[in-house]
Design a protein around this motif. Structure first.
Motif, PDB file in Angstrom:
ATOM      1  N   VAL A   1       0.982  -1.379  -0.079  1.00 15.67           N
ATOM      2  CA  VAL A   1      -0.027  -0.076  -0.050  1.00 15.67           C
ATOM      3  C   VAL A   1       0.974   1.152  -0.014  1.00 15.67           C
ATOM      4  O   VAL A   1       0.466   2.266  -0.946  1.00 15.67           O
ATOM      5  CB  VAL A   1      -0.963   0.157   1.230  1.00 15.67           C
ATOM      6  CG1 VAL A   1      -1.613   1.397   1.289  1.00 15.67           C
ATOM      7  CG2 VAL A   1      -1.998  -1.136   1.123  1.00 15.67           C
ATOM      8  N   GLU A   2       1.898   1.237   0.940  1.00 14.49           N
ATOM      9  CA  GLU A   2       2.742   2.215   0.893  1.00 14.49           C
ATOM     10  C   GLU A   2       3.354   2.580  -0.599  1.00 14.49           C
ATOM     11  O   GLU A   2       3.562   3.976  -0.804  1.00 14.49           O
ATOM     12  CB  GLU A   2       3.961   2.232   1.974  1.00 14.49           C
ATOM     13  CG  GLU A   2       3.424   2.129   3.488  1.00 14.49           C
ATOM     14  CD  GLU A   2       2.688   0.828   3.741  1.00 14.49           C
ATOM     15  OE1 GLU A   2       2.705  -0.217   2.878  1.00 14.49           O
ATOM     16  OE2 GLU A   2       1.851   0.812   4.704  1.00 14.49           O
ATOM     17  N   GLN A   3       3.979   1.517  -1.284  1.00 14.37           N
ATOM     18  CA  GLN A   3       4.706   1.711  -2.306  1.00 14.37           C
ATOM     19  C   GLN A   3       3.631   2.285  -3.389  1.00 14.37           C
ATOM     20  O   GLN A   3       3.938   3.206  -4.501  1.00 14.37           O
ATOM     21  CB  GLN A   3       5.398   0.274  -2.708  1.00 14.37           C
ATOM     22  CG  GLN A   3       6.444   0.133  -2.029  1.00 14.37           C
ATOM     23  CD  GLN A   3       6.689  -1.388  -2.261  1.00 14.37           C
ATOM     24  OE1 GLN A   3       6.024  -2.340  -2.699  1.00 14.37           O
ATOM     25  NE2 GLN A   3       7.959  -1.692  -2.125  1.00 14.37           N
ATOM     26  N   GLU A   4       2.328   1.841  -3.270  1.00 11.71           N
ATOM     27  CA  GLU A   4       1.370   2.066  -4.469  1.00 11.71           C
ATOM     28  C   GLU A   4       0.941   3.675  -4.445  1.00 11.71           C
ATOM     29  O   GLU A   4       0.901   4.402  -5.257  1.00 11.71           O
ATOM     30  CB  GLU A   4      -0.054   1.296  -4.017  1.00 11.71           C
ATOM     31  CG  GLU A   4      -1.146   1.887  -5.191  1.00 11.71           C
ATOM     32  CD  GLU A   4      -2.462   1.463  -4.578  1.00 11.71           C
ATOM     33  OE1 GLU A   4      -3.400   1.118  -5.246  1.00 11.71           O
ATOM     34  OE2 GLU A   4      -2.524   1.410  -3.260  1.00 11.71           O
ATOM     35  N   GLN A   5       0.954   4.206  -3.053  1.00  9.14           N
ATOM     36  CA  GLN A   5       0.491   5.379  -2.787  1.00  9.14           C
ATOM     37  C   GLN A   5       1.733   6.424  -2.949  1.00  9.14           C
ATOM     38  O   GLN A   5       1.580   7.454  -3.593  1.00  9.14           O
ATOM     39  CB  GLN A   5      -0.181   5.627  -1.000  1.00  9.14           C
ATOM     40  CG  GLN A   5      -1.248   4.872  -0.724  1.00  9.14           C
ATOM     41  CD  GLN A   5      -2.350   5.372  -1.855  1.00  9.14           C
ATOM     42  OE1 GLN A   5      -2.557   6.482  -1.982  1.00  9.14           O
ATOM     43  NE2 GLN A   5      -3.019   4.479  -2.470  1.00  9.14           N
ATOM     44  N   SER A   6       2.840   5.941  -2.598  1.00 10.93           N
ATOM     45  CA  SER A   6       4.082   6.957  -2.893  1.00 10.93           C
ATOM     46  C   SER A   6       4.286   7.091  -4.712  1.00 10.93           C
ATOM     47  O   SER A   6       4.429   8.049  -5.164  1.00 10.93           O
ATOM     48  CB  SER A   6       5.231   6.010  -2.531  1.00 10.93           C
ATOM     49  OG  SER A   6       6.575   6.883  -3.019  1.00 10.93           O
ATOM     50  N   LEU A   7       3.982   5.951  -5.424  1.00 10.56           N
ATOM     51  CA  LEU A   7       3.692   5.954  -6.787  1.00 10.56           C
ATOM     52  C   LEU A   7       2.839   6.996  -7.383  1.00 10.56           C
ATOM     53  O   LEU A   7       2.933   7.942  -8.174  1.00 10.56           O
ATOM     54  CB  LEU A   7       3.961   4.713  -7.319  1.00 10.56           C
ATOM     55  CG  LEU A   7       5.145   4.073  -7.345  1.00 10.56           C
ATOM     56  CD1 LEU A   7       4.828   2.348  -7.936  1.00 10.56           C
ATOM     57  CD2 LEU A   7       6.406   4.431  -8.347  1.00 10.56           C
ATOM     58  N   ILE A   8       1.666   6.817  -6.857  1.00 12.25           N
ATOM     59  CA  ILE A   8       0.496   7.617  -7.244  1.00 12.25           C
ATOM     60  C   ILE A   8       0.621   9.103  -6.666  1.00 12.25           C
ATOM     61  O   ILE A   8       0.634  10.097  -7.894  1.00 12.25           O
ATOM     62  CB  ILE A   8      -0.651   7.138  -6.562  1.00 12.25           C
ATOM     63  CG1 ILE A   8      -1.488   5.780  -7.052  1.00 12.25           C
ATOM     64  CG2 ILE A   8      -1.849   8.204  -6.677  1.00 12.25           C
ATOM     65  CD1 ILE A   8      -2.445   5.212  -6.427  1.00 12.25           C
ATOM     66  N   HIS A   9       1.142   9.367  -5.755  1.00 12.06           N
ATOM     67  CA  HIS A   9       1.630  10.638  -5.347  1.00 12.06           C
ATOM     68  C   HIS A   9       2.595  11.585  -6.329  1.00 12.06           C
ATOM     69  O   HIS A   9       2.509  12.491  -6.754  1.00 12.06           O
ATOM     70  CB  HIS A   9       2.156  10.981  -3.808  1.00 12.06           C
ATOM     71  CG  HIS A   9       2.546  12.268  -3.319  1.00 12.06           C
ATOM     72  ND1 HIS A   9       1.602  13.083  -2.943  1.00 12.06           N
ATOM     73  CD2 HIS A   9       3.866  12.858  -3.327  1.00 12.06           C
ATOM     74  CE1 HIS A   9       2.133  14.196  -2.742  1.00 12.06           C
ATOM     75  NE2 HIS A   9       3.424  14.102  -2.949  1.00 12.06           N
TER      76      HIS A   9
ATOM     77  N   GLU B   1      10.581   3.068 -15.084  1.00 11.79           N
ATOM     78  CA  GLU B   1      11.771   3.503 -14.151  1.00 11.79           C
ATOM     79  C   GLU B   1      11.472   3.665 -12.761  1.00 11.79           C
ATOM     80  O   GLU B   1      12.328   3.324 -12.032  1.00 11.79           O
ATOM     81  CB  GLU B   1      12.461   4.950 -14.829  1.00 11.79           C
ATOM     82  CG  GLU B   1      12.945   4.921 -16.286  1.00 11.79           C
ATOM     83  CD  GLU B   1      13.213   6.256 -16.838  1.00 11.79           C
ATOM     84  OE1 GLU B   1      12.841   7.301 -16.223  1.00 11.79           O
ATOM     85  OE2 GLU B   1      13.964   6.341 -17.917  1.00 11.79           O
ATOM     86  N   ALA B   2      10.250   4.228 -12.471  1.00 14.11           N
ATOM     87  CA  ALA B   2       9.807   4.235 -11.105  1.00 14.11           C
ATOM     88  C   ALA B   2       9.699   2.772 -10.555  1.00 14.11           C
ATOM     89  O   ALA B   2      10.063   2.891  -9.253  1.00 14.11           O
ATOM     90  CB  ALA B   2       8.549   5.145 -11.157  1.00 14.11           C
ATOM     91  N   LEU B   3       9.049   1.951 -11.318  1.00 15.11           N
ATOM     92  CA  LEU B   3       9.135   0.645 -10.836  1.00 15.11           C
ATOM     93  C   LEU B   3      10.427  -0.239 -10.616  1.00 15.11           C
ATOM     94  O   LEU B   3      10.238  -0.976  -9.715  1.00 15.11           O
ATOM     95  CB  LEU B   3       8.166  -0.408 -11.588  1.00 15.11           C
ATOM     96  CG  LEU B   3       6.496   0.077 -11.906  1.00 15.11           C
ATOM     97  CD1 LEU B   3       5.813  -0.685 -13.115  1.00 15.11           C
ATOM     98  CD2 LEU B   3       5.813   0.012 -10.544  1.00 15.11           C
ATOM     99  N   LEU B   4      11.325   0.320 -11.347  1.00 12.27           N
ATOM    100  CA  LEU B   4      12.559  -0.404 -11.103  1.00 12.27           C
ATOM    101  C   LEU B   4      13.340  -0.073  -9.923  1.00 12.27           C
ATOM    102  O   LEU B   4      14.453  -0.733  -9.678  1.00 12.27           O
ATOM    103  CB  LEU B   4      13.563  -0.093 -12.305  1.00 12.27           C
ATOM    104  CG  LEU B   4      13.143  -0.825 -13.668  1.00 12.27           C
ATOM    105  CD1 LEU B   4      14.252  -0.035 -14.622  1.00 12.27           C
ATOM    106  CD2 LEU B   4      13.562  -2.319 -13.621  1.00 12.27           C
ATOM    107  N   GLU B   5      12.741   1.149  -9.143  1.00 10.09           N
ATOM    108  CA  GLU B   5      13.282   1.432  -7.987  1.00 10.09           C
ATOM    109  C   GLU B   5      12.734   0.462  -6.799  1.00 10.09           C
ATOM    110  O   GLU B   5      13.047   0.671  -5.622  1.00 10.09           O
ATOM    111  CB  GLU B   5      13.020   2.841  -7.739  1.00 10.09           C
ATOM    112  CG  GLU B   5      13.705   3.941  -8.672  1.00 10.09           C
ATOM    113  CD  GLU B   5      13.304   5.413  -8.532  1.00 10.09           C
ATOM    114  OE1 GLU B   5      12.562   5.663  -7.364  1.00 10.09           O
ATOM    115  OE2 GLU B   5      13.705   6.291  -9.235  1.00 10.09           O
ATOM    116  N   LEU B   6      11.807  -0.288  -7.084  1.00  9.33           N
ATOM    117  CA  LEU B   6      11.344  -1.212  -6.127  1.00  9.33           C
ATOM    118  C   LEU B   6      11.645  -2.600  -6.243  1.00  9.33           C
ATOM    119  O   LEU B   6      12.431  -3.056  -7.248  1.00  9.33           O
ATOM    120  CB  LEU B   6       9.802  -1.053  -6.552  1.00  9.33           C
ATOM    121  CG  LEU B   6       8.969   0.170  -6.402  1.00  9.33           C
ATOM    122  CD1 LEU B   6       7.411  -0.426  -6.655  1.00  9.33           C
ATOM    123  CD2 LEU B   6       8.817   0.692  -5.170  1.00  9.33           C
ATOM    124  N   PRO B   7      11.728  -3.426  -5.414  1.00 13.14           N
ATOM    125  CA  PRO B   7      12.398  -4.781  -5.305  1.00 13.14           C
ATOM    126  C   PRO B   7      11.419  -5.556  -6.016  1.00 13.14           C
ATOM    127  O   PRO B   7      10.866  -6.561  -5.774  1.00 13.14           O
ATOM    128  CB  PRO B   7      12.277  -5.056  -3.644  1.00 13.14           C
ATOM    129  CG  PRO B   7      11.080  -4.289  -3.000  1.00 13.14           C
ATOM    130  CD  PRO B   7      11.167  -3.024  -3.989  1.00 13.14           C
TER     131      PRO B   7
END
Length: 224
Positions: free
Chosen positions: A156-164, A181-187
């Motif tokens: 949820v935190e990752q979803e909300q951070s990306l949306i923001h 590029e934004a998703l590549l910063e995630l595990p």
């Protein structure tokens, strides 16, 4: 007036056609026109007897957007007007109490959330046919991220951070390249990201609404 005229539908559409089977447009009662702009409805009702109009995509930068007054004039003249997917969904939400008919999930989202902004469906696309999209509307990105959340690929935190992050940028920068590029910063494995983005049409709910509209042809059942 014959039922054949009643069942005619002029469809104003552009980038929402991306990836849609052209066979869905092969109906003798369907006239396909480019994204709508101010004056198109006025010209149409001056030249044709009342039938149906479906507004999907519209122009708003290079030319004034389709106006509420011309939609209202057409409704009063006996035209049935549908709105869905993009600018059409917005206008239908604004004018459904005046007789415009909304269709699809995008329309329902605008109707149920008074805080939903127009930029949720806004994108950059080619100026000429086939009007291919260059950026992705926020509503598609939200749908994609919510799917990944439900699949427990992101939190949820990752979803909300990306949306923001994406919501606070100019809509023209909301591209699949930026999203990757934004998703590549995630595990998350790069291969998993690339497969998902290759099949991004699954999350283009503007086009999914249009597909449903073309399959059901609801305008053929509203002759009264």
């Amino acid at each position: 007036m014959s039922n054949k005229i009643h069942e005619m539908c002029t469809l104003f559409v552009g980038p929402s056609l991306q990836g849609i089977d052209s066979k869905l447009l092969a109906h003798e009662n369907l006239i396909v026109r480019p994204p709508i702009r101010r004056g198109d409805i006025e010209s149409l009702i001056e030249q044709s007897p009342p039938s149906n109009i479906a507004i999907v995509d519209g122009i708003f930068h290079a030319h004034p957007a389709v106006g509420h007054a011309e939609i209202l004039s057409a409704l009063r003249a006996g035209w049935k007007i549908w709105g869905l997917s993009s600018m059409g969904a917005i206008r239908a939400c604004e004018m459904d109490i005046l007789g415009m008919k909304g269709f699809g999930d995008v329309y329902r989202q605008f109707s149920s959330d008074p805080n939903m902004s127009d930029d949720e469906v806004t994108l950059i696309h080619q100026e000429q046919e086939p009007f291919l999209s260059i950026s992705e509307p926020m509503i598609h990105i939200r749908f994609f991220l919510r799917h990944w959340l439900n699949e427990r690929i992101i939190t949820v935190e990752q979803e909300q951070s990306l949306i923001h992050k994406i919501k606070n940028m100019w809509y023209g920068y909301r591209t699949l390249k930026f999203l990757r590029e934004a998703l590549l910063e995630l595990p998350v494995a790069a291969e998993k990201i690339d497969i998902a983005l290759k099949n991004f049409s699954t999350y283009r709910i503007k086009s999914l609404d249009l597909i449903e509209f073309l399959k059901l042809q609801p305008w053929t059942r509203t002759v009264n």
